[in-house]
Design a protein around this motif. Structure first.
Motif, mmCIF file in Angstrom:
data_model
loop_
_atom_site.group_PDB
_atom_site.id
_atom_site.type_symbol
_atom_site.label_atom_id
_atom_site.label_comp_id
_atom_site.label_asym_id
_atom_site.label_seq_id
_atom_site.Cartn_x
_atom_site.Cartn_y
_atom_site.Cartn_z
ATOM 1 N N UNK A 76 40.324 25.964 36.188
ATOM 2 C CA UNK A 76 41.617 26.620 36.395
ATOM 3 C C UNK A 76 42.108 27.290 35.129
ATOM 4 N N UNK A 77 41.926 26.600 34.010
ATOM 5 C CA UNK A 77 42.338 27.126 32.712
ATOM 6 C C UNK A 77 41.566 28.395 32.379
ATOM 7 N N UNK A 78 40.279 28.355 32.673
ATOM 8 C CA UNK A 78 39.429 29.522 32.397
ATOM 9 C C UNK A 78 39.895 30.723 33.221
ATOM 10 N N UNK A 79 40.173 30.464 34.510
ATOM 11 C CA UNK A 79 40.649 31.542 35.372
ATOM 12 C C UNK A 79 41.967 32.104 34.841
ATOM 13 N N UNK A 80 42.820 31.206 34.388
ATOM 14 C CA UNK A 80 44.125 31.609 33.862
ATOM 15 C C UNK A 80 43.959 32.519 32.636
ATOM 16 N N UNK A 81 43.138 32.076 31.695
ATOM 17 C CA UNK A 81 42.918 32.866 30.472
ATOM 18 C C UNK A 81 42.278 34.206 30.819
ATOM 19 N N UNK A 82 41.425 34.184 31.837
ATOM 20 C CA UNK A 82 40.755 35.419 32.241
ATOM 21 C C UNK A 82 41.732 36.425 32.832
ATOM 22 N N UNK A 83 42.611 35.932 33.702
ATOM 23 C CA UNK A 83 43.434 36.853 34.486
ATOM 24 C C UNK A 83 44.807 37.153 33.891
ATOM 25 N N UNK A 84 45.340 36.218 33.114
ATOM 26 C CA UNK A 84 46.701 36.390 32.622
ATOM 27 C C UNK A 84 46.924 37.705 31.869
ATOM 28 N N UNK A 85 45.998 38.093 30.984
ATOM 29 C CA UNK A 85 46.208 39.363 30.279
ATOM 30 C C UNK A 85 46.388 40.546 31.229
ATOM 31 N N UNK A 86 45.706 40.520 32.371
ATOM 32 C CA UNK A 86 45.863 41.611 33.327
ATOM 33 C C UNK A 86 47.289 41.638 33.872
ATOM 34 N N UNK A 87 47.778 40.441 34.215
ATOM 35 C CA UNK A 87 49.137 40.391 34.720
ATOM 36 C C UNK A 87 50.112 40.868 33.645
ATOM 37 N N UNK A 88 49.862 40.436 32.415
ATOM 38 C CA UNK A 88 50.802 40.751 31.358
ATOM 39 C C UNK A 88 50.889 42.253 31.107
#
Lengths: 313, 301
Positions: free
Chosen positions: A37-49
């Motif tokens: 879950x953490x990996x997915x978060x780090x992967x996708x969060x920059x896109x959202x930001x």
């Protein structure tokens, strides 16, 4: 490559003695899922930001930098990135006010990437077929030469290629950007040859008996059979050429041949170090990245399951 | 990599296809000779010349190489590059391995694999800009978090000690998914019954990782390492958009220095000499890694 969905059932027998063992396993699995879950978060969060920033106003970003939602919601960033705002308006909203013609760069990127992908894959496939299935003297030697080309890092040929493109008077043209990778890459030839060699000879022989020539066989039999690797390779080539920065940076100087990656860097350089137009820059970043995300979404399953093959086999 | 060139397939009529082959091969061969073979030789030639694009190249023998050996900025940029490669590859390999194993042992979901791959679709320029913003000292969310945790804000890309590690990690973010999928493909080749047998023998996941996964994955891991190290040495884009070699040459990687020498100062001869040096370093690494890993072939056919 079929994706085997084998979820290994626990083969341990259910006796009372293994209870703590079970517990430990499920704890481990929980930890593993948390990590995932953490990996997915780090992967996708920059896109959202980036999306959140693009939809914010520069004033809002300064006032409330940690707000998870867009601050001062608006499309000003996109308008600036696409050059739809007047210089006065843009400067008022924290933009540079300089002219950047993103539609043109988008078009340039599309032209260059399409040209490279189409030609490179086609010519590489022809060469791969000649190496895999045609009989001619010196074949293995020539193929060995191609393989040696695989070992030369791209950076090494960049400077001499620039000198060459300059001598051909193709600097600052789309042809200049496309030309060096237009005809082949050793990797594409190598990759497709591997695949052609695995197509059973009988298929070809049957077509020969039916009176088809080798050229016809290549177009009507071999290429269609190889559609999966050809498509995978095409998408990866498209992404690679779309994302290339170093070579286009060397070769293009003006709007006429500027591609999106270079335009982005110019956009960044235009805004002053203090007071960067983050909203506009984020919008431009999204515009540059979006086509690849869409392209990937269309072919994701195929690409994802054949990455291993393209990479090392 | 199977680089076995097999014997030609037997055709019934036995004639050669020389003409057709020439036709089929012509475009690729043209591209190969003009844009790969010739530039490679020319690059070596240019490294022995003084050349500024405007006047013809002038042969100067080993001058460029002598200059390179005595150029502290060259050595410094080589050092910075190696620092970057070690950090980038170290973190990336461990993370990719972890992701690959999680993907294999936890779930085979294609969606998850797709998600992990998304940063790879971004250009280095985009990745650089995204993180430039996230790590911005004043307004970046990364620094907001740092300060919310009670630390001083960190000028990630503007500080000499932080800049290289930061760039290394940005590129880990972009590339780790691709590397993970390559390793994942390697893991798929390990038969499942090996794991099941081990489980019956009472081995836990941790033990299975070290006793089964690692030894059997080693050849694939080796090839992936060679590929990623070579890619890593060529870092340029991220540096160009985030720090432009600064602060105070702290991120002046070799590739960036070469670019500056050629297009900033028009010393194409000197830039070519440094390219040759880089080529030599990369070839040495490839040969070395190949030798080292060949000795450790595993028993998985």
């Amino acid at each position: 490559m079929a994706v085997a969905t084998t979820t290994t059932p626990p083969t341990t027998t259910t006796t009372t003695g293994i209870r703590p063992v079970r517990r430990r396993i499920s704890f481990g699995r929980a930890a593993a899922w948390t990590a995932m879950g953490l990996i997915v978060l780090i992967t996708l969060l920059p896109f959202y930001w980036i999306l959140r920033t693009a939809l914010s106003s520069n004033a809002g970003l300064g006032a409330d930098p940690a707000n998870p939602l867009p601050v001062g919601l608006g499309t000003g960033g996109f308008e600036r990135a696409l050059g739809l705002q007047s210089a006065k308006e843009a400067i008022a909203q924290g933009g540079a006010g300089g002219g950047l013609d993103f539609w043109r760069y988008l078009l340039n990127s599309v032209i260059v990437s399409t040209l490279i992908t189409g030609c490179q894959i086609f010519f590489s496939a022809m060469a791969a077929y000649a190496f895999a299935r045609l009989r001619w003297r010196g074949r293995d030697k020539v193929f060995g030469l191609f393989l040696a080309g695989l070992m030369v890092p791209t950076i090494f040929t960049l400077l001499p290629n620039f000198v060459l493109v300059k001598q051909l008077h193709l600097v600052d043209t789309l042809w200049g950007i496309a030309l060096p990778s237009l005809f082949m890459t050793p990797f594409a030839v190598f990759f497709l040859r591997q695949f052609f060699m695995n197509i059973p000879l009988e298929v070809e022989e049957a077509a020969l008996l039916d009176g088809a020539g080798k050229v016809k066989i290549f177009f009507r039999v071999i290429l269609p059979m190889a559609s999966t690797p050809v498509i995978t390779l095409s998408v990866l080539t498209y992404i690679t050429s779309w994302n290339d920065y170093f070579w286009p940076l060397m070769v293009s100087y003006s709007d006429s041949s500027r591609v999106l990656t270079v335009a982005l860097a110019v956009f960044r350089a235009q805004t002053p170090a203090t007071g960067v137009d983050w909203s506009g820059l984020s919008a431009a970043t999204l515009i540059a990245a979006l086509p690849m995300l869409v392209l990937f979404a269309c072919f994701a399953r195929r690409i994802v399951s054949s990455i291993g093959f393209t990479g090392i086999k | 990599m199977t680089i076995a060139s097999s014997s030609p397939p037997s055709h019934r009529e036995g004639r050669g296809d020389g003409r057709l082959a020439a036709l089929f091969l012509a475009p690729a061969l043209l591209g190969f000779v003009v844009f790969l073979l010739y530039p490679t030789l020319r690059g070596v030639y240019l490294s022995f010349t003084r050349f500024n694009l405007l006047t013809p190249a002038e042969w100067v023998g080993l001058d460029n190489y002598v200059r390179m050996v005595h150029d502290p900025i060259f050595w410094d940029s080589l050092k910075v590059t190696v620092e970057y490669v070690v950090l980038n590859i170290g973190v990336q390999t461990v993370a990719a391995l972890a992701i690959a194993v999680l993907l294999q042992r936890l779930t085979q979901s294609a969606l998850l694999r797709g998600i992990v791959l998304t940063p790879y679709l971004m250009s280095n320029v985009v990745a650089g800009l995204v993180w430039l913003w996230i790590l911005d000292t004043q307004l970046g969310i990364g620094n907001e978090i740092v300060s919310a945790l009670g630390f001083d804000r960190i000028p990630f890309l503007a500080d000499e000690t932080w800049a290289i590690p930061t760039i290394a990690l940005i590129n880990v973010w972009r590339h780790v998914g691709y590397t993970a999928l390559l390793l994942f493909a390697g893991l798929q080749a390990i038969p499942n019954d090996v794991y099941e047998a081990a489980r019956v023998d009472g081995a836990g996941e941790w033990r299975m990782f070290w006793r089964i996964t690692m030894p059997l994955l080693r050849p694939v891991l080796a090839v992936v390492l060679i590929m990623t190290v070579i890619g890593s040495f060529q870092v340029f884009d991220t540096v160009a958009v985030t720090t432009a070699g600064g602060p105070a040459n702290a991120t002046n990687v070799l590739q960036y220095y070469i670019y500056g020498s050629a297009f900033g100062r028009f010393q194409f001869g000197y830039a070519s000499a440094m390219s040759v040096a880089l080529l030599v370093v990369l070839s040495a690494i490839t040969v070395l890694q190949y030798r080292l890993t060949r000795a450790g072939r595993t028993d998985l056919g």
